[in-house]
Design an enzyme around this catalytic site. Structure first.
Site, PDB file in Angstrom:
ATOM      1  N   GLU A  58       6.262 113.149  40.889  1.00  0.00           N
ATOM      2  CA  GLU A  58       7.209 113.842  41.915  1.00  0.00           C
ATOM      3  C   GLU A  58       8.513 113.876  41.185  1.00  0.00           C
ATOM      4  O   GLU A  58       9.234 114.898  41.479  1.00  0.00           O
ATOM      5  CB  GLU A  58       7.517 112.592  42.728  1.00  0.00           C
ATOM      6  CG  GLU A  58       8.410 113.181  43.965  1.00  0.00           C
ATOM      7  CD  GLU A  58       8.621 112.231  45.393  1.00  0.00           C
ATOM      8  OE1 GLU A  58       8.639 111.009  45.058  1.00  0.00           O
ATOM      9  OE2 GLU A  58       8.594 112.421  46.396  1.00  0.00           O
ATOM     10  N   TRP A  80       3.287 114.604  48.965  1.00  0.00           N
ATOM     11  CA  TRP A  80       4.064 115.792  49.954  1.00  0.00           C
ATOM     12  C   TRP A  80       2.864 116.404  50.724  1.00  0.00           C
ATOM     13  O   TRP A  80       3.548 117.352  51.433  1.00  0.00           O
ATOM     14  CB  TRP A  80       4.820 116.575  48.982  1.00  0.00           C
ATOM     15  CG  TRP A  80       6.112 115.676  48.530  1.00  0.00           C
ATOM     16  CD1 TRP A  80       6.567 115.299  47.242  1.00  0.00           C
ATOM     17  CD2 TRP A  80       7.154 115.806  49.395  1.00  0.00           C
ATOM     18  NE1 TRP A  80       7.705 114.824  47.276  1.00  0.00           N
ATOM     19  CE2 TRP A  80       8.404 115.028  48.709  1.00  0.00           C
ATOM     20  CE3 TRP A  80       7.638 115.981  50.708  1.00  0.00           C
ATOM     21  CZ2 TRP A  80       9.420 114.634  48.926  1.00  0.00           C
ATOM     22  CZ3 TRP A  80       8.735 115.634  51.295  1.00  0.00           C
ATOM     23  CH2 TRP A  80       9.754 114.766  50.405  1.00  0.00           C
ATOM     24  N   TYR A 148      27.857 134.637  45.380  1.00  0.00           N
ATOM     25  CA  TYR A 148      27.127 133.450  45.494  1.00  0.00           C
ATOM     26  C   TYR A 148      26.604 133.092  43.884  1.00  0.00           C
ATOM     27  O   TYR A 148      26.689 133.736  43.065  1.00  0.00           O
ATOM     28  CB  TYR A 148      25.799 134.077  46.020  1.00  0.00           C
ATOM     29  CG  TYR A 148      24.616 133.270  45.779  1.00  0.00           C
ATOM     30  CD1 TYR A 148      24.192 132.186  46.799  1.00  0.00           C
ATOM     31  CD2 TYR A 148      23.754 133.623  44.701  1.00  0.00           C
ATOM     32  CE1 TYR A 148      22.998 131.173  46.464  1.00  0.00           C
ATOM     33  CE2 TYR A 148      22.454 132.843  44.376  1.00  0.00           C
ATOM     34  CZ  TYR A 148      22.366 131.697  45.164  1.00  0.00           C
ATOM     35  OH  TYR A 148      21.085 130.995  45.066  1.00  0.00           O
ATOM     36  N   CYS A 188      16.263 111.650  51.559  1.00  0.00           N
ATOM     37  CA  CYS A 188      16.499 110.388  51.710  1.00  0.00           C
ATOM     38  C   CYS A 188      17.304 109.612  50.671  1.00  0.00           C
ATOM     39  O   CYS A 188      18.300 109.049  50.922  1.00  0.00           O
ATOM     40  CB  CYS A 188      14.996 109.419  51.979  1.00  0.00           C
ATOM     41  SG  CYS A 188      14.200 110.000  53.490  1.00  0.00           S
ATOM     42  N   ARG A 210      19.453 106.925  52.250  1.00  0.00           N
ATOM     43  CA  ARG A 210      20.100 106.869  53.648  1.00  0.00           C
ATOM     44  C   ARG A 210      19.030 106.310  54.395  1.00  0.00           C
ATOM     45  O   ARG A 210      19.491 105.558  55.580  1.00  0.00           O
ATOM     46  CB  ARG A 210      20.462 108.417  54.331  1.00  0.00           C
ATOM     47  CG  ARG A 210      19.195 109.121  54.452  1.00  0.00           C
ATOM     48  CD  ARG A 210      19.204 110.114  55.286  1.00  0.00           C
ATOM     49  NE  ARG A 210      17.901 110.955  55.422  1.00  0.00           N
ATOM     50  CZ  ARG A 210      16.954 110.855  56.157  1.00  0.00           C
ATOM     51  NH1 ARG A 210      17.032 109.936  57.169  1.00  0.00           N
ATOM     52  NH2 ARG A 210      15.995 111.898  55.955  1.00  0.00           N
ATOM     53  N   ASP A 213      11.679 103.819  53.438  1.00  0.00           N
ATOM     54  CA  ASP A 213      10.342 103.206  53.755  1.00  0.00           C
ATOM     55  C   ASP A 213      10.342 102.163  52.617  1.00  0.00           C
ATOM     56  O   ASP A 213       9.800 102.439  51.557  1.00  0.00           O
ATOM     57  CB  ASP A 213       9.349 104.321  53.709  1.00  0.00           C
ATOM     58  CG  ASP A 213       8.045 103.817  53.740  1.00  0.00           C
ATOM     59  OD1 ASP A 213       7.760 102.796  53.630  1.00  0.00           O
ATOM     60  OD2 ASP A 213       7.166 104.746  54.208  1.00  0.00           O
TER      61      ASP A 213
END
Ligand SMILES: Nc1nc(=O)c2c([nH]1)NC[C@@H]1CN(c3ccc(C(=O)N[C@@H](CCC(=O)O)C(=O)O)cc3)CN21
Ligand SMILES: O=c1ccn([C@H]2C[C@H](O)[C@@H](COP(=O)(O)O)O2)c(=O)[nH]1
Length: 319
Positions: A58, A80, A148, A188, A210, A213
């Site tokens: 990951e 995922w 941009y 998260c 934030r 789990d």
């Protein structure tokens, strides 16, 4: 990993039951923290087997700006799949680009945060400055130009650690309010701040999560952030040192309580160490500053040595 067990115990003892979007209740605590001295070992959970390869897959996906569950699977990480393909809110989201797409999640923001500037046509100095920084004109209106650029926040952090270790602004952020509606899951673990100590050649990290789990997510998040700190330390010539981990909503899902209670019955084992493959240049030894390894690194470049753990345990992920 006594700190992790203390956190689990604290959530079990003081948490309150709360409802959430997944339909699986949590025992939740508002605000928690853990702190690790990485000189003493790597923060791998030992009261069950950490799926280390999956977690590192990951991390490598994030480092490459991956936005597809298929790319995570190719890196050895399946966590995922359900968020990409089984969450109805995401399946119904017009920004989902088809099967396995996750949208503009973590790595996209880490490596290519989309930045726009609107500059008045007559503001020549501003335009020159933006063009000099790599912005490109992408649209024009009667009185202004829209420019941009994709900002590689992580690369900028590594370059700043190398060039100006006294800087107190070395951080990257994944919470991009303009794109939260284009993600399978809003981030998260979202704020990473690096704190170099140039005199001691030590690098520390503060991470803010934030929503966490504690059963499934926290062991992954701890492992990946610590591995990232090791990698960046290698590339810049710093030893990883203090890793502070701050949590907003710390929770245990109802269907994980058996797993974590079993873990509390087990005695934690000594921390393992992380070895990063020699092919990744150690700035201290080579004097070669090679930040491109951020995207060249492979999962097999990370090896957990001396990892002692209790038998595997797992629990279902709340989607
Ligand atoms: N509910 C929930 N918890 C999470 O921790 C989480 C999400 N959703 N969605 C997105 C990511 C993906 N992460 C995850 C998701 C699942 C596992 C998990 O199931 N871990 C199992 C086995 C994993 C494996 O073998 O690859 C474990 O036992 O740790 C871990 C991290 C962290 N995130
Ligand atoms: O890296 C991660 C990613 C996700 N999580 C957990 C935290 C929550 O249980 C869910 C996200 O749900 P929200 O409703 O968006 O808070 O996934 C994690 O712990 N670590």
């Amino acid at each position: 990993m006594q700190a992790y067990l203390d956190l689990v115990r604290m959530v079990l003892d003081t948490g309150s039951w709360q409802e959430n979007r997944t339909g699986i209740r949590t025992l939740s605590v508002p605000g928690a923290a853990m702190r690790f001295d990485l000189a003493e070992g790597f923060p791998a959970v030992t009261t069950r087997k950490l799926p280390f390869k999956s977690a590192i897959g990951e991390l490598v996906g994030f480092l490459r700006g991956t936005r597809s569950a298929a790319d995570f699977r190719a890196l050895g990480c399946k966590v995922w799949d359900q968020n990409a393909n089984e969450n109805q809110a995401w399946l119904d989201n017009p920004y989902r680009g088809g099967p396995d797409d996750l949208g503009d999640i973590y790595g996209v923001q880490w490596r290519a945060w989309p930045a726009y500037k609107r500059v008045a046509r007559d503001a020549r100095a501003q335009l020159d400055d933006a063009l000099g920084k790599g912005f490109q004109v992408v649209a024009e209106t009667a009185d202004s130009l829209v420019l941009y650029k994709a900002i590689d926040q992580l690369r900028q952090c590594v370059e700043t650690i190398h060039a100006r270790p006294g800087d107190r602004r070395i951080l990257f952020h994944a919470w991009n309010p303009a794109e939260l509606d284009q993600m399978a899951l809003p981030p998260c673990h979202l704020l990473y701040q690096f704190l170099p100590n140039a005199q001691r050649r030590e690098l520390s990290l503060c991470l803010y999560v934030r929503s966490n789990d504690i059963g499934l997510g926290a062991p992954f998040n701890l492992c990946e952030a610590a591995a990232l700190l090791h990698l960046i330390g290698r590339l810049t010539g710093y030893r990883p040192r203090w890793f502070s981990y701050f949590i907003g909503d710390a929770h245990l899902y109802e269907n994980q309580l058996d797993m974590v209670r079993t873990q509390l019955d087990r005695a934690p084992l000594p921390a393992p160490t992380l070895r990063i493959a020699d092919r990744i240049p150690d700035f201290n030894e080579t004097g070669v500053f090679a930040p491109e390894w951020l995207e060249k690194v492979e999962p097999a470049d990370f090896v957990l040595e001396g990892y002692q753990h209790h038998p595997p345990l797992t629990a279902p992920m709340a989607v």
